[in-house]
Write an enzyme that holds these catalytic residues in place. Structure first.
Site, mmCIF file in Angstrom:
data_model
loop_
_atom_site.group_PDB
_atom_site.id
_atom_site.type_symbol
_atom_site.label_atom_id
_atom_site.label_comp_id
_atom_site.label_asym_id
_atom_site.label_seq_id
_atom_site.Cartn_x
_atom_site.Cartn_y
_atom_site.Cartn_z
ATOM 1 N N CYS A 1 0.925 -1.251 0.056
ATOM 2 C CA CYS A 1 0.120 -0.087 0.166
ATOM 3 C C CYS A 1 0.782 1.337 0.030
ATOM 4 O O CYS A 1 2.265 1.044 0.100
ATOM 5 C CB CYS A 1 -0.829 0.094 1.196
ATOM 6 S SG CYS A 1 -0.424 0.313 2.974
ATOM 7 N N SER A 2 0.220 2.506 0.081
ATOM 8 C CA SER A 2 1.118 3.544 -0.004
ATOM 9 C C SER A 2 1.868 3.893 1.086
ATOM 10 O O SER A 2 3.405 4.075 0.856
ATOM 11 C CB SER A 2 0.139 4.891 0.013
ATOM 12 O OG SER A 2 -0.534 4.948 1.132
#
Length: 108
Positions: free
Chosen positions: A10-11
């Site tokens: 994910c980010s």
């Protein structure tokens, strides 16, 4: 059979942490020999240098990274896919685990 590794990206590596916990519960309940990790997109290269993986699952918010990692991993037989919004929103560790297992089987 060798231990398998699933990596969720994910980010920042934070939003997938709950999903990882839910997947670990499912892994333990089923007695599987699978490791699962959550990492940020910026940490992928370092992680791949240190540890072999069997499948990479991307959080919906970083689906664009498939264009970056797919050409690197897919020729090595490592699937790279985006987690569905439904499974991600529900943090459905069991469903994501079953899907990851299917991806790993189809890659072999």
């Amino acid at each position: 059979m060798a231990k398998q590794t699933i990596v969720l990206v994910c980010s920042a590596g934070m939003s997938t942490s709950l999903l990882v916990l839910n997947m670990e519960r499912a892994i333990e309940a089923r007695g599987l020999d699978i490791d699962v990790f959550a990492i940020s997109g910026s940490d992928v290269a370092d992680f791949l240098e240190k540890r072999p993986i069997n499948v990479m699952l991307l959080g919906p918010q970083v689906r664009f990274m498939k264009r970056q990692f797919g050409p690197i991993l897919e020729p090595r037989g490592i699937p790279v896919e985006v987690i569905t919004m439904k499974d991600y929103g529900l943090m459905d560790g069991e469903s994501v685990l079953i899907w990851a297992e299917e991806l790993m089987k189809s890659a072999n």
